[in-house]
Design an enzyme around this catalytic site. Structure first.
Site, mmCIF file in Angstrom:
data_model
loop_
_atom_site.group_PDB
_atom_site.id
_atom_site.type_symbol
_atom_site.label_atom_id
_atom_site.label_comp_id
_atom_site.label_asym_id
_atom_site.label_seq_id
_atom_site.Cartn_x
_atom_site.Cartn_y
_atom_site.Cartn_z
ATOM 1 N N ASP A 149 0.800 -1.225 0.000
ATOM 2 C CA ASP A 149 0.000 0.000 0.000
ATOM 3 C C ASP A 149 0.833 1.275 0.000
ATOM 4 O O ASP A 149 0.482 2.253 -0.653
ATOM 5 C CB ASP A 149 -0.921 0.036 1.227
ATOM 6 C CG ASP A 149 -2.108 -0.892 1.086
ATOM 7 O OD1 ASP A 149 -2.470 -1.215 -0.054
ATOM 8 O OD2 ASP A 149 -2.665 -1.288 2.117
ATOM 9 N N TYR A 402 -12.652 -1.564 -4.138
ATOM 10 C CA TYR A 402 -13.176 -0.349 -3.529
ATOM 11 C C TYR A 402 -14.297 0.227 -4.393
ATOM 12 O O TYR A 402 -14.383 -0.029 -5.598
ATOM 13 C CB TYR A 402 -12.078 0.703 -3.404
ATOM 14 C CG TYR A 402 -11.128 0.525 -2.243
ATOM 15 C CD1 TYR A 402 -11.016 -0.678 -1.557
ATOM 16 C CD2 TYR A 402 -10.313 1.581 -1.824
ATOM 17 C CE1 TYR A 402 -10.138 -0.824 -0.499
ATOM 18 C CE2 TYR A 402 -9.433 1.447 -0.764
ATOM 19 C CZ TYR A 402 -9.345 0.244 -0.106
ATOM 20 O OH TYR A 402 -8.480 0.102 0.944
#
EC number: 3.2.1.18
Length: 470
Positions: A149, A402
């Site tokens: 990330d 997402y």
């Protein structure tokens, strides 16, 4: 006629033609310079005109000289007023496709960035897709390990909506491994979070220039929305989290004007968890539907007023919309407390429609696959399970990820309400597939006055790529 006479005759004719040609050119120049300006029509000389191309205004300064046009493209002037954004949301009966970038399919042979966290935000004149790159391209050795990330190579970049995140059309916005961005009517504002986990910094940019900073206050991965922030009458709002992802953290709402922070408030939410809020303007307030990464499979709801007072709780609907989650039939819902006792989660969204709610969720209860959006009667205020509409966007045989919200401003639509829109990220590669990389593409949908048939607008890339076979 002897040979010498023939040569003289041919030479004389050729010379005569040359002289005639010169005379014609002299007459043409004389008419152009002396006669045409006298006809009183000077409108085409040194003229600035405005032409429209695909909803984008391009200003051209056209200078005409001897039938030759010299065209100079002039930068679009900044708007002289802030967007209002106090209108209500339009009522949506369904959601129609707005754009699809197909970035991973194109990236198998094109120069396309490895990305995650794509989102959309709009100015008065255009919508753009934003994404956080990994500083590498698909099908390249530097894509190895991009499941991570946070890294110093991650940057927020953007393209016009519908374009793939390619190196030729992408525009740099900020150094960031977490970000949000929105337009106040005059300029774009960006918040880009970067730096080490314990001392991350959020840099505020306005009009492309750094204007303010927010230091990590809890020392535990300061992070923000990964979707559009919200501007109302020139003031822009966003939500940040600092603290653990699997227990109580700290949450703040911020307000800025022209890139300078003018207010912030601590959000008290004991026992609840807020991350990655998806926010939109509605009737002069900011409404956010967020992610509970601690326990709840229902989503936190945060409503922020212009003075930074707020209401916080959970989406009341009697259906869970986080992933992983349990069976719908076993879920009761709560307006105030986390329900479901499932850790982890995924960024998602919802839209208030009066007292109904549109809520997006993966079709799978256990993994990030498939995507549907449900309209639940009275779901904003009651623990209702009554689905009055359902639309499939990605079928359950394909990966999703997402999702988040944004609105089309009235300056774009010429309507008296804000059109609700959402995007769905479709993650490919690690950890679910046998590749060395992780990236995503997206599908974008906007509310319309018609019901739209179910279909699957999935990513569609055929994996593995060549780099994965080496």
């Amino acid at each position: 006629m002897n040979p010498n006479q023939k040569i003289i005759t041919i030479g004389s004719v050729s010379l005569g033609l040359v002289v005639l040609n010169i005379l014609l050119h002299i007459v043409s120049i004389t008419i152009t310079v002396l006669v045409l300006p006298g006809n009183g029509n000077n409108g085409s000389c040194n003229e600035t005109v405005i032409r429209e191309y695909n909803e984008t205004v391009r200003i051209e300064k056209i200078t005409q000289w001897h039938n030759t046009n010299v065209i100079e493209y002039i930068e679009r002037p900044e708007s002289d007023h802030f967007m209002n954004n106090t209108e209500p949301l339009c009522d949506a009966k369904g959601f129609a496709p707005f754009s699809k970038d197909n970035g991973i399919r194109i990236g198998s042979r094109g120069h396309v960035f490895v990305i995650r966290e794509p989102f959309v935000s709009c100015s008065p004149t255009e919508c753009r897709t934003f994404f956080i790159t990994q500083g590498s391209l698909l099908n390249d050795k530097h894509s190895n390990g991009t499941v991570k990330d946070r890294s110093p190579y991650r940057t927020l970049m953007s393209v016009e909506i519908g374009q793939s995140p390619n190196v030729y059309q992408a525009r740099f916005e900020a150094v960031a491994w977490s970000a949000t961005r929105c337009h106040d009517g005059k300029k774009w504002m960006t918040i880009g979070v970067t730096g080490p986990d314990a001392k991350a910094v959020a840099v505020v940019h306005y009009g492309g220039i750094p204007t303010d900073v927010i230091q990590s206050w809890a020392g535990d991965i300061l992070r923000t929305q990964e979707s559009s922030c919200t501007c109302i009458q020139g003031e822009c709002y966003w939500v940040m989290t600092d603290g653990p992802a699997n227990r109580q953290a700290q949450y703040r709402a911020f307000k800025a004007k022209q890139g300078k922070i003018i207010g912030q408030t601590e959000i008290s939410f004991n026992g609840g968890h807020i991350e990655e809020c998806s926010c939109y303007p509605n009737e002069g307030k900011v409404e956010c539907v967020c992610r509970d990464n601690w326990t709840g499979t229902n989503r936190p709801v945060l409503v922020i007023s212009p003075d930074l007072s707020y209401r916080v709780g959970y989406l009341c609907a009697g259906l869970p919309s986080d992933t992983p989650r349990g069976e719908d039939s076993q879920f009761t819902g709560s307006c105030t407390s986390p329900m479901g006792n499932q850790g982890y989660g995924v960024k998602g969204f919802g839209f208030r429609q009066g007292i109904d709610v549109w809520m997006g969720r993966t079709i799978s209860r256990t993994s990030r696959s498939g995507f549907e959006i449900l309209r639940v009667r009275n779901g904003w205020v009651q623990n209702s399970k009554e689905q009055i509409k359902r639309q499939v966007v990605v079928d359950n045989l394909n990966w999703s990820g997402y999702s988040g919200s944004f609105t089309l401003p009235v300056e774009l639509t010429k309507r008296n309400c804000l059109v609700p829109c959402f995007w769905v990220e479709m993650i490919r590669g690690k950890p679910e597939e046998k590749t060395i990389w992780t990236s995503s593409s997206s599908i974008v949908m906007c509310g319309v006055d018609h019901e739209i048939a179910d279909w699957s607008w999935h990513d569609g890339a055929i994996l593995p790529f060549d780099i994965d076979k080496m």
